[in-house]
Write a protein that holds these residues in place. Structure first.
Motif, PDB file in Angstrom:
ATOM      1  N   GLN A   1       0.860  -1.192   0.000  1.00  0.00           N
ATOM      2  CA  GLN A   1       0.000   0.000   0.000  1.00  0.00           C
ATOM      3  C   GLN A   1       0.896   1.241   0.000  1.00  0.00           C
ATOM      4  O   GLN A   1       1.861   1.315   0.758  1.00  0.00           O
ATOM      5  CB  GLN A   1      -0.893   0.008   1.233  1.00  0.00           C
ATOM      6  N   PHE A   2       0.562   2.182  -0.878  1.00  0.00           N
ATOM      7  CA  PHE A   2       1.377   3.382  -1.013  1.00  0.00           C
ATOM      8  C   PHE A   2       0.527   4.637  -0.885  1.00  0.00           C
ATOM      9  O   PHE A   2      -0.676   4.601  -1.134  1.00  0.00           O
ATOM     10  CB  PHE A   2       2.112   3.366  -2.359  1.00  0.00           C
ATOM     11  N   VAL A   3       1.180   5.701  -0.480  1.00  0.00           N
ATOM     12  CA  VAL A   3       0.512   6.983  -0.287  1.00  0.00           C
ATOM     13  C   VAL A   3       1.111   7.989  -1.261  1.00  0.00           C
ATOM     14  O   VAL A   3       2.337   8.123  -1.353  1.00  0.00           O
ATOM     15  CB  VAL A   3       0.713   7.477   1.168  1.00  0.00           C
ATOM     16  N   TYR A   4       0.249   8.649  -1.995  1.00  0.00           N
ATOM     17  CA  TYR A   4       0.680   9.600  -3.014  1.00  0.00           C
ATOM     18  C   TYR A   4       0.244  11.003  -2.638  1.00  0.00           C
ATOM     19  O   TYR A   4      -0.897  11.211  -2.216  1.00  0.00           O
ATOM     20  CB  TYR A   4       0.037   9.251  -4.358  1.00  0.00           C
TER      21      TYR A   4
ATOM     22  N   ILE B   1      -4.300   6.999  -1.274  1.00  0.00           N
ATOM     23  CA  ILE B   1      -3.716   5.778  -0.714  1.00  0.00           C
ATOM     24  C   ILE B   1      -4.163   4.657  -1.642  1.00  0.00           C
ATOM     25  O   ILE B   1      -5.351   4.529  -1.922  1.00  0.00           O
ATOM     26  CB  ILE B   1      -4.261   5.531   0.704  1.00  0.00           C
ATOM     27  N   ALA B   2      -3.239   3.861  -2.130  1.00  0.00           N
ATOM     28  CA  ALA B   2      -3.650   2.842  -3.098  1.00  0.00           C
ATOM     29  C   ALA B   2      -2.942   1.525  -2.884  1.00  0.00           C
ATOM     30  O   ALA B   2      -1.793   1.477  -2.444  1.00  0.00           O
ATOM     31  CB  ALA B   2      -3.404   3.337  -4.516  1.00  0.00           C
ATOM     32  N   ALA B   3      -3.675   0.448  -3.200  1.00  0.00           N
ATOM     33  CA  ALA B   3      -3.115  -0.901  -3.165  1.00  0.00           C
ATOM     34  C   ALA B   3      -3.772  -1.730  -4.258  1.00  0.00           C
ATOM     35  O   ALA B   3      -4.950  -1.537  -4.580  1.00  0.00           O
ATOM     36  CB  ALA B   3      -3.364  -1.551  -1.802  1.00  0.00           C
ATOM     37  N   LYS B   4      -2.999  -2.620  -4.845  1.00  0.00           N
ATOM     38  CA  LYS B   4      -3.524  -3.579  -5.825  1.00  0.00           C
ATOM     39  C   LYS B   4      -4.328  -2.920  -6.947  1.00  0.00           C
ATOM     40  O   LYS B   4      -5.355  -3.454  -7.371  1.00  0.00           O
ATOM     41  CB  LYS B   4      -4.390  -4.629  -5.122  1.00  0.00           C
ATOM     42  N   SER B   5      -3.872  -1.774  -7.391  1.00  0.00           N
ATOM     43  CA  SER B   5      -4.628  -1.042  -8.402  1.00  0.00           C
ATOM     44  C   SER B   5      -3.729  -0.597  -9.540  1.00  0.00           C
ATOM     45  O   SER B   5      -2.510  -0.597  -9.426  1.00  0.00           O
ATOM     46  CB  SER B   5      -5.304   0.168  -7.752  1.00  0.00           C
ATOM     47  N   SER B   6      -4.369  -0.239 -10.655  1.00  0.00           N
ATOM     48  CA  SER B   6      -3.602   0.180 -11.831  1.00  0.00           C
ATOM     49  C   SER B   6      -4.294   1.339 -12.527  1.00  0.00           C
ATOM     50  O   SER B   6      -5.463   1.624 -12.266  1.00  0.00           O
ATOM     51  CB  SER B   6      -3.456  -0.991 -12.806  1.00  0.00           C
ATOM     52  N   GLU B   7      -3.567   1.965 -13.419  1.00  0.00           N
ATOM     53  CA  GLU B   7      -4.094   3.062 -14.245  1.00  0.00           C
ATOM     54  C   GLU B   7      -4.769   4.151 -13.409  1.00  0.00           C
ATOM     55  O   GLU B   7      -5.932   4.484 -13.614  1.00  0.00           O
ATOM     56  CB  GLU B   7      -5.088   2.528 -15.281  1.00  0.00           C
ATOM     57  N   MET B   8      -4.015   4.656 -12.462  1.00  0.00           N
ATOM     58  CA  MET B   8      -4.521   5.737 -11.619  1.00  0.00           C
ATOM     59  C   MET B   8      -3.824   7.027 -12.033  1.00  0.00           C
ATOM     60  O   MET B   8      -2.631   7.021 -12.343  1.00  0.00           O
ATOM     61  CB  MET B   8      -4.174   5.461 -10.153  1.00  0.00           C
ATOM     62  N   ASN B   9      -4.537   8.129 -12.035  1.00  0.00           N
ATOM     63  CA  ASN B   9      -3.857   9.400 -12.213  1.00  0.00           C
ATOM     64  C   ASN B   9      -4.581  10.568 -11.576  1.00  0.00           C
ATOM     65  O   ASN B   9      -5.749  10.472 -11.205  1.00  0.00           O
ATOM     66  CB  ASN B   9      -3.500   9.665 -13.681  1.00  0.00           C
ATOM     67  N   LEU B  10      -3.815  11.627 -11.396  1.00  0.00           N
ATOM     68  CA  LEU B  10      -4.336  12.886 -10.857  1.00  0.00           C
ATOM     69  C   LEU B  10      -4.379  13.898 -11.986  1.00  0.00           C
ATOM     70  O   LEU B  10      -3.395  14.078 -12.706  1.00  0.00           O
ATOM     71  CB  LEU B  10      -3.400  13.447  -9.776  1.00  0.00           C
ATOM     72  N   ASN B  11      -5.517  14.550 -12.132  1.00  0.00           N
ATOM     73  CA  ASN B  11      -5.684  15.587 -13.147  1.00  0.00           C
ATOM     74  C   ASN B  11      -5.931  16.913 -12.446  1.00  0.00           C
ATOM     75  O   ASN B  11      -6.777  17.003 -11.556  1.00  0.00           O
ATOM     76  CB  ASN B  11      -6.884  15.262 -14.035  1.00  0.00           C
ATOM     77  N   PHE B  12      -5.214  17.923 -12.843  1.00  0.00           N
ATOM     78  CA  PHE B  12      -5.372  19.221 -12.174  1.00  0.00           C
ATOM     79  C   PHE B  12      -4.881  20.328 -13.097  1.00  0.00           C
ATOM     80  O   PHE B  12      -4.209  20.081 -14.106  1.00  0.00           O
ATOM     81  CB  PHE B  12      -4.609  19.232 -10.847  1.00  0.00           C
ATOM     82  N   GLU B  13      -5.235  21.545 -12.711  1.00  0.00           N
ATOM     83  CA  GLU B  13      -4.873  22.722 -13.501  1.00  0.00           C
ATOM     84  C   GLU B  13      -3.898  23.544 -12.670  1.00  0.00           C
ATOM     85  O   GLU B  13      -4.166  23.846 -11.508  1.00  0.00           O
ATOM     86  CB  GLU B  13      -6.149  23.535 -13.772  1.00  0.00           C
ATOM     87  N   SER B  14      -2.762  23.883 -13.252  1.00  0.00           N
ATOM     88  CA  SER B  14      -1.779  24.663 -12.497  1.00  0.00           C
ATOM     89  C   SER B  14      -2.228  26.117 -12.381  1.00  0.00           C
ATOM     90  O   SER B  14      -3.195  26.540 -13.027  1.00  0.00           O
ATOM     91  CB  SER B  14      -0.426  24.591 -13.187  1.00  0.00           C
ATOM     92  N   ALA B  15      -1.533  26.863 -11.535  1.00  0.00           N
ATOM     93  CA  ALA B  15      -1.893  28.261 -11.290  1.00  0.00           C
ATOM     94  C   ALA B  15      -1.922  29.064 -12.595  1.00  0.00           C
ATOM     95  O   ALA B  15      -2.749  29.967 -12.765  1.00  0.00           O
ATOM     96  CB  ALA B  15      -0.900  28.882 -10.305  1.00  0.00           C
ATOM     97  N   ASP B  16      -1.038  28.707 -13.541  1.00  0.00           N
ATOM     98  CA  ASP B  16      -1.017  29.460 -14.805  1.00  0.00           C
ATOM     99  C   ASP B  16      -1.947  28.859 -15.861  1.00  0.00           C
ATOM    100  O   ASP B  16      -1.832  29.151 -17.047  1.00  0.00           O
ATOM    101  CB  ASP B  16       0.419  29.580 -15.323  1.00  0.00           C
ATOM    102  N   GLY B  17      -2.848  27.984 -15.423  1.00  0.00           N
ATOM    103  CA  GLY B  17      -3.890  27.495 -16.330  1.00  0.00           C
ATOM    104  C   GLY B  17      -3.539  26.290 -17.175  1.00  0.00           C
ATOM    105  O   GLY B  17      -4.328  25.863 -18.023  1.00  0.00           O
ATOM    106  N   GLU B  18      -2.364  25.704 -16.920  1.00  0.00           N
ATOM    107  CA  GLU B  18      -1.998  24.527 -17.709  1.00  0.00           C
ATOM    108  C   GLU B  18      -2.626  23.272 -17.099  1.00  0.00           C
ATOM    109  O   GLU B  18      -2.682  23.122 -15.881  1.00  0.00           O
ATOM    110  CB  GLU B  18      -0.466  24.399 -17.732  1.00  0.00           C
ATOM    111  N   MET B  19      -3.114  22.365 -17.955  1.00  0.00           N
ATOM    112  CA  MET B  19      -3.721  21.133 -17.470  1.00  0.00           C
ATOM    113  C   MET B  19      -2.658  20.046 -17.337  1.00  0.00           C
ATOM    114  O   MET B  19      -1.823  19.879 -18.226  1.00  0.00           O
ATOM    115  CB  MET B  19      -4.798  20.645 -18.442  1.00  0.00           C
ATOM    116  N   TYR B  20      -2.724  19.318 -16.251  1.00  0.00           N
ATOM    117  CA  TYR B  20      -1.789  18.217 -16.032  1.00  0.00           C
ATOM    118  C   TYR B  20      -2.533  16.920 -15.792  1.00  0.00           C
ATOM    119  O   TYR B  20      -3.593  16.907 -15.167  1.00  0.00           O
ATOM    120  CB  TYR B  20      -0.921  18.479 -14.796  1.00  0.00           C
TER     121      TYR B  20
END
Lengths: 165, 165
Positions: free
Chosen positions: A141-144, B115-134
């Motif tokens: 288990q990992f924490v991001y 917090i994740a375990a035994k999982s795949s294809e996870m991501n974080l999507n967010f917009e930076s202060a200058d409006g760029e999407m990540y």
């Protein structure tokens, strides 16, 4: 890989696979015991790699493996290195329960690594220089966290507090 | 937890759940679309926690959640924080495909963690202060080594080289 270079064992509770060349790979497919009793497969001789796929309740005994022992889609397997066996890596994928019993030679191999994804209940078993036995869990288990303080946003990954002793 | 404090939605492609108290939890069970088309569940109002279980192809819209959004046994879910939503954590277990779309308020919450375990294809999507999407992937493969140099043997865990850019 050329099929001539693969030695296979399939759908057996137990058995022995003999390898006569380090260029050969071993495939162990759908092997193992049932009702809580482990089956045993022994690989005799040095080989290039071992694929353990779809096995449940299996004790796998191995001699030296040049590249990787790959364990995928398994439940409750033990990878047991025979005396003198030197391994470089074990790769574990989609597996619940993988106990690795290290030989002295593999413990001394500082390049040895375990690579894992989507798996649980993994551990390394080994004997220290003073004869004490250890069983160390591999964190699953990992924490991001998102770190926005640098020039570029970054993801920080760390082992869950579950594993801090 | 007292059943009276759980608001549930089950076996729906799409729907809305209204929460009238921050002490209530939301259960989203077996919801979502099919044939590549996402279903949409919207949670309206601040709640204590959200459990998303056994959902496939689901877009989940949430307001603030006091404790945790738990995603387990899911495939292809999107956790979308509505404007103003502040989350503290998302816990992902046995899930393939979990895309998290962060609100500005959650990005600013430095305690926020996944917090994740035994999982795949996870991501974080967010917009930076200058409006760029990540879109930043959360590492799912780890490399373990045995460190015998200290007083006690230790396991070292690091993110696979796959994720070094």
């Amino acid at each position: 890989m050329n099929a001539a270079n693969i030695v296979s064992i399939e759908n057996e509770e137990s058995g022995t696979v003999e390898v006569d060349s380090m260029r050969k790979s071993v495939s162990v497919y759908k092997c193992g015991g049932d009702k809580g009793k482990y089956g045993k497969v022994e690989v005799k001789g040095k080989c290039n790699s071992v694929q353990v796929d779809n096995c449940t309740l299996l004790e796998l005994y191995v001699d030296s493996v040049m590249s990787t022992v790959e364990v995928s889609n398994c439940k409750r397997v033990k990878i047991i290195m025979k005396p003198g066996a030197r391994l470089n890596s074990v790769a574990i994928d989609k597996t619940d329960g993988c106990h690795i019993y290290m030989s002295k030679e593999t413990q001394e191999n500082t390049d040895f690594q375990v690579i894992a994804a989507k798996s649980s209940e993994m551990n390394l078993n080994f004997e220290s220089a003073d004869g004490e036995m250890y069983e160390k869990p591999l964190p699953e288990q990992f924490v991001y966290t998102l770190d926005l303080t640098g020039d570029q946003p970054a993801i920080t990954s760390k082992v869950s507090d579950l594993y801090s002793s």
